[in-house]
Design a protein around this motif. Structure first.
Motif, short mmCIF file in Angstrom:
data_model
loop_
_atom_site.label_atom_id
_atom_site.label_comp_id
_atom_site.label_asym_id
_atom_site.label_seq_id
_atom_site.Cartn_x
_atom_site.Cartn_y
_atom_site.Cartn_z
N LYS A 1 6.33 2.73 1.23
CA LYS A 1 7.00 4.03 1.10
C LYS A 1 6.19 4.96 0.19
O LYS A 1 6.08 6.16 0.45
N ILE A 2 5.64 4.40 -0.87
CA ILE A 2 4.90 5.22 -1.82
C ILE A 2 3.57 5.68 -1.22
O ILE A 2 3.14 6.82 -1.41
N ARG A 3 2.90 4.80 -0.48
CA ARG A 3 1.66 5.21 0.20
C ARG A 3 1.93 6.39 1.13
O ARG A 3 1.15 7.35 1.18
N LEU A 4 3.03 6.32 1.87
CA LEU A 4 3.40 7.41 2.78
C LEU A 4 3.70 8.68 2.00
O LEU A 4 3.28 9.78 2.39
N TYR A 5 4.42 8.54 0.89
CA TYR A 5 4.74 9.69 0.02
C TYR A 5 3.47 10.36 -0.48
O TYR A 5 3.33 11.60 -0.43
N LEU A 6 2.52 9.57 -0.95
CA LEU A 6 1.28 10.13 -1.49
C LEU A 6 0.44 10.82 -0.42
O LEU A 6 -0.25 11.80 -0.70
N LYS A 7 0.50 10.32 0.80
CA LYS A 7 -0.30 10.91 1.87
C LYS A 7 0.36 12.15 2.48
O LYS A 7 -0.32 13.04 2.98
N GLN A 8 1.68 12.23 2.41
CA GLN A 8 2.39 13.34 3.06
C GLN A 8 2.64 14.52 2.13
O GLN A 8 2.70 15.66 2.59
N GLU A 9 2.80 14.26 0.85
CA GLU A 9 3.19 15.31 -0.09
C GLU A 9 1.98 15.90 -0.82
O GLU A 9 1.02 15.18 -1.12
N LYS A 10 2.04 17.18 -1.12
CA LYS A 10 1.01 17.85 -1.91
C LYS A 10 1.42 18.01 -3.37
O LYS A 10 0.59 18.28 -4.23
N TYR A 11 2.72 17.87 -3.64
CA TYR A 11 3.26 17.95 -5.01
C TYR A 11 3.74 16.55 -5.36
O TYR A 11 4.80 16.13 -4.93
N ILE A 12 2.94 15.85 -6.13
CA ILE A 12 3.21 14.45 -6.44
C ILE A 12 3.92 14.35 -7.79
O ILE A 12 3.43 14.86 -8.80
N LYS A 13 5.06 13.68 -7.79
CA LYS A 13 5.83 13.48 -9.02
C LYS A 13 5.72 12.02 -9.47
O LYS A 13 5.99 11.10 -8.70
N ILE A 14 5.31 11.85 -10.71
CA ILE A 14 5.26 10.52 -11.33
C ILE A 14 6.19 10.55 -12.53
O ILE A 14 6.11 11.45 -13.36
N LYS A 15 7.09 9.59 -12.59
CA LYS A 15 8.02 9.53 -13.70
C LYS A 15 7.89 8.19 -14.41
O LYS A 15 7.84 7.15 -13.76
N ILE A 16 7.82 8.25 -15.74
CA ILE A 16 7.74 7.05 -16.55
C ILE A 16 8.89 7.04 -17.54
O ILE A 16 9.07 8.00 -18.31
#
Length: 224
Positions: free
Chosen positions: A180-195
């Motif tokens: 799911k995350i690989r798909l998210y990174l490839k499809q989206e231009k605004y990437i959100k990372i939360k820690i």
């Protein structure tokens, strides 16, 4: 209110190659204008980075002609929204950038510490290239957290998300979310990372961009 911003490379405010001018008709008391601008800049221009490099023309100026009465609380909120919009536009126009990266550090011991950790992540070449390559590499994020000096850190308490998908918790990878995350990174231009640090209650967001071959080409072919 009108805002104009310039910047694409050598962006790590605190003396960066960035020029921002904001014009308003609002009546702003002289003793309030610096306070209002500083608050907005802290959450926007001073929370972005393109390449960690600085220059000598870092400027954010707010100029008011004192024509129209405004509610200062509403003005402050609008100013902050405009500053953040302009700051993100600088990142979207960064040299060679293809992705804008938002890093939110939450449940931290202080806002200052959250900002320091966020900047370490968003400035990491390995994190930036992982985003460009669509790789959900949580190890690079943990590395960037770990190399941040003088912070309260408990690795077993760290939780990491890409978008809404959890990738790391209790010192383990969440394997079922990798696809799911690989798909998210490839499809989206605004990437959100939360820690989630889980060392306190305070949050801060920082913003950056990915690192691509184009950045290298632009800056290696450039002649002074």
């Amino acid at each position: 209110m009108l805002g104009i911003a310039k910047g694409s490379g050598m962006i790590e405010p605190n003396m960066a190659t960035m020029l921002v001018y904001i014009l308003t008709d609002a009546i702003i008391p002289e003793n309030k204008i610096d306070e209002l601008l500083s608050r907005s800049v802290s959450e926007s221009f001073n929370s972005i980075s393109v390449d960690t490099d600085t220059s000598t023309s870092d400027t954010v100026a707010l100029m008011a002609n004192n024509s129209i009465a405004v509610d200062l609380a509403e003005f402050s909120e609008t100013l902050s929204e405009l500053c953040l919009e302009l700051a993100k536009s600088v990142l979207e126009d960064a040299e060679g950038a293809e992705h804008l990266i938002e890093v939110e550090i939450s449940k931290c011991v202080s806002k200052q510490e959250a900002k320091k950790i966020g900047k370490s992540i968003v400035n990491s070449p390995l994190v930036k290239t992982a985003v460009y390559g669509g790789d959900p590499n949580w190890g690079r994020i943990v590395m960037a957290i770990g190399k941040t000096s003088d912070i309260l850190l408990s690795k077993k308490d760290i939780i990491i998300y890409f978008g809404s998908h959890k990738i790391f918790e209790s010192e383990k990878e969440i394997v079922e979310n990798i696809g799911k995350i690989r798909l998210y990174l490839k499809q989206e231009k605004y990437i959100k990372i939360k820690i989630e640090m889980n060392t306190g209650e305070l949050n801060h967001k920082v913003y950056g961009c990915d690192l691509t071959e184009s950045y290298i080409e632009i800056n290696s072919y450039y002649q002074t």
